[in-house]
Design a protein around this motif. Structure first.
Motif, PDB file in Angstrom:
ATOM      1  N   GLU A 195       0.829  -1.205   0.000  1.00  0.00           N
ATOM      2  CA  GLU A 195       0.000   0.000   0.000  1.00  0.00           C
ATOM      3  C   GLU A 195       0.865   1.257   0.000  1.00  0.00           C
ATOM      4  O   GLU A 195       0.536   2.256  -0.657  1.00  0.00           O
ATOM      5  CB  GLU A 195      -0.927  -0.013   1.211  1.00  0.00           C
TER       6      GLU A 195
ATOM      7  N   TRP B  10       2.076   1.728  -3.486  1.00  0.00           N
ATOM      8  CA  TRP B  10       0.994   2.208  -4.339  1.00  0.00           C
ATOM      9  C   TRP B  10       0.707   3.685  -4.099  1.00  0.00           C
ATOM     10  O   TRP B  10       0.499   4.455  -5.044  1.00  0.00           O
ATOM     11  CB  TRP B  10      -0.267   1.380  -4.112  1.00  0.00           C
TER      12      TRP B  10
ATOM     13  N   THR C 263     -14.634 -10.405   0.598  1.00  0.00           N
ATOM     14  CA  THR C 263     -14.033  -9.087   0.807  1.00  0.00           C
ATOM     15  C   THR C 263     -14.624  -8.058  -0.152  1.00  0.00           C
ATOM     16  O   THR C 263     -14.816  -6.895   0.213  1.00  0.00           O
ATOM     17  CB  THR C 263     -12.506  -9.145   0.623  1.00  0.00           C
TER      18      THR C 263
ATOM     19  N   GLU D 237     -16.854  -4.883   1.133  1.00  0.00           N
ATOM     20  CA  GLU D 237     -16.469  -3.514   0.809  1.00  0.00           C
ATOM     21  C   GLU D 237     -17.586  -2.781   0.078  1.00  0.00           C
ATOM     22  O   GLU D 237     -17.767  -1.575   0.255  1.00  0.00           O
ATOM     23  CB  GLU D 237     -15.190  -3.519  -0.019  1.00  0.00           C
TER      24      GLU D 237
ATOM     25  N   LEU E 263      -8.331  -5.162  -6.396  1.00  0.00           N
ATOM     26  CA  LEU E 263      -7.632  -4.384  -5.378  1.00  0.00           C
ATOM     27  C   LEU E 263      -7.947  -2.899  -5.480  1.00  0.00           C
ATOM     28  O   LEU E 263      -7.415  -2.094  -4.708  1.00  0.00           O
ATOM     29  CB  LEU E 263      -6.121  -4.612  -5.490  1.00  0.00           C
ATOM     30  N   LYS E 264      -8.778  -2.552  -6.441  1.00  0.00           N
ATOM     31  CA  LYS E 264      -9.279  -1.191  -6.620  1.00  0.00           C
ATOM     32  C   LYS E 264      -8.171  -0.156  -6.764  1.00  0.00           C
ATOM     33  O   LYS E 264      -8.197   0.907  -6.146  1.00  0.00           O
ATOM     34  CB  LYS E 264     -10.231  -0.827  -5.481  1.00  0.00           C
ATOM     35  N   VAL E 265      -7.186  -0.500  -7.595  1.00  0.00           N
ATOM     36  CA  VAL E 265      -6.173   0.486  -7.964  1.00  0.00           C
ATOM     37  C   VAL E 265      -6.454   1.044  -9.355  1.00  0.00           C
ATOM     38  O   VAL E 265      -5.635   1.776  -9.911  1.00  0.00           O
ATOM     39  CB  VAL E 265      -4.750  -0.127  -7.917  1.00  0.00           C
TER      40      VAL E 265
ATOM     41  N   LEU F  66     -11.239   2.868   3.055  1.00  0.00           N
ATOM     42  CA  LEU F  66     -11.002   2.145   1.807  1.00  0.00           C
ATOM     43  C   LEU F  66      -9.545   1.711   1.705  1.00  0.00           C
ATOM     44  O   LEU F  66      -9.245   0.601   1.315  1.00  0.00           O
ATOM     45  CB  LEU F  66     -11.385   3.026   0.620  1.00  0.00           C
ATOM     46  N   ASP F  67      -8.605   2.588   2.079  1.00  0.00           N
ATOM     47  CA  ASP F  67      -7.191   2.248   2.033  1.00  0.00           C
ATOM     48  C   ASP F  67      -6.871   1.089   2.974  1.00  0.00           C
ATOM     49  O   ASP F  67      -6.069   0.221   2.650  1.00  0.00           O
ATOM     50  CB  ASP F  67      -6.336   3.460   2.394  1.00  0.00           C
TER      51      ASP F  67
ATOM     52  N   ARG G 227      -8.060  -2.173   1.417  1.00  0.00           N
ATOM     53  CA  ARG G 227      -7.202  -2.626   0.329  1.00  0.00           C
ATOM     54  C   ARG G 227      -5.903  -3.212   0.872  1.00  0.00           C
ATOM     55  O   ARG G 227      -5.405  -4.219   0.362  1.00  0.00           O
ATOM     56  CB  ARG G 227      -6.901  -1.465  -0.624  1.00  0.00           C
TER      57      ARG G 227
ATOM     58  N   CYS H 154      -5.927  -6.832   1.650  1.00  0.00           N
ATOM     59  CA  CYS H 154      -6.173  -7.782   0.560  1.00  0.00           C
ATOM     60  C   CYS H 154      -4.955  -8.053  -0.318  1.00  0.00           C
ATOM     61  O   CYS H 154      -4.980  -8.996  -1.116  1.00  0.00           O
ATOM     62  CB  CYS H 154      -7.322  -7.273  -0.315  1.00  0.00           C
ATOM     63  N   TRP H 155      -3.898  -7.267  -0.194  1.00  0.00           N
ATOM     64  CA  TRP H 155      -2.737  -7.468  -1.062  1.00  0.00           C
ATOM     65  C   TRP H 155      -2.144  -8.866  -0.909  1.00  0.00           C
ATOM     66  O   TRP H 155      -1.909  -9.566  -1.904  1.00  0.00           O
ATOM     67  CB  TRP H 155      -1.661  -6.421  -0.750  1.00  0.00           C
TER      68      TRP H 155
END
Length: 269
Positions: free
Chosen positions: A32, A35, A95, A99, A166-168, A183-184, A187, A190-191
């Protein structure tokens, strides 16, 4: 009684330490941070919740822990015959649903996100049809030439789905800072499960030694790196281009993988 207590202690350690919660936090925090550096242009700590974890955050954390212990990571304390791909798939699928409970207004194209999740399930479960096994380490060990095309295609599909899961990908900025922080954190949890499951399913199992651990982590880091680079590219291209790419390319490719599953099943019989 002693055996039951020993198994309980072993599974608890796996869930809480490695490859569970502690590893999830370490890997996810590092991924994270990278990212955020790539997307925001500066180093900063991931925005994690400072108050009591919400029900959604707790659900995602528990699901990620459950998925993580199904992986064939070296030194995993959970016996290999007790790991199950269906459990990992359901846990990671949960997950996404958890979310989405935050509100569809926080996500770009929630309907498309669910389509991508279905494509991801094809990538995860497709290679399991012919070996007729749901043990993740068995699927990773499959190197039969007749099954390799399906395995490679499924691996590519898995990677293509990761940036969305992963919503990137280009997500409109939430209106509230609190929503972004949550949200962060979600995420970050989940990585490790997503990237570790990729290493489990599409690469042969490694030995329980430092070299094997380095190899498993290397593949997982490579998957995370691909996701970061793909996410950065998608943000430059914009949401409309990404929507078209997933709707007109990734979804049909998932259909092609399904056809490949059927053809492979017929040919190897």
């Amino acid at each position: 009684m002693t055996q039951v207590l020993a198994q309980l202690a072993t599974h608890t350690a796996a869930l809480l330490l490695y490859p569970g919660l502690v590893m999830i936090a370490l890997f996810g925090g590092a991924a994270e941070s990278v990212w955020v550096r790539v997307s925001e242009g500066s180093w900063m700590r991931p925005e994690l919740p400072r108050h009591r974890p919400s029900a959604v955050l707790t659900t995602v954390a528990l699901s990620s822990m459950l998925a993580a212990v199904q992986m064939s990571a070296p030194f995993n304390l959970v016996p290999s015959d007790e790991r199950n791909l269906i459990i990992a798939a359901i846990a990671l699928g949960l997950t996404v649903w958890a979310e989405l409970a935050l509100g569809t207004e926080m996500f770009a194209e929630p309907g498309l996100l669910l389509v991508v999740q279905c494509c991801w399930l094809v990538a995860v479960l497709g290679p399991a049809v012919e070996p007729q096994s749901l043990r993740p380490q068995v699927l990773g060990a499959v190197l039969v030439p007749s099954l390799l095309p399906l395995k490679v295609a499924s691996g590519i599909l898995y990677l293509l789905c990761l940036p969305a899961l992963l919503k990137v990908w280009p997500v409109p900025a939430p209106g509230e800072r609190r929503a972004r922080r949550r949200l962060d954190a979600l995420r970050a949890l989940c990585w490790w499960p997503y990237c570790g499951l990729f290493a489990t399913l599409f690469f042969p199992p490694t030995h329980d030694d430092l070299l094997g651990l380095a190899g498993f982590l290397g593949v997982s880091v490579a998957a995370a790196g691909f996701c970061v680079l793909a996410g950065a590219y998608m943000r430059r291209r914009g949401l409309d281009v990404v929507r078209d790419a997933y709707g007109r390319a990734v979804a049909p490719f998932a259909g092609l993988v399904l056809v490949l599953v059927a053809v492979t099943s017929l040919l190897v019989r």
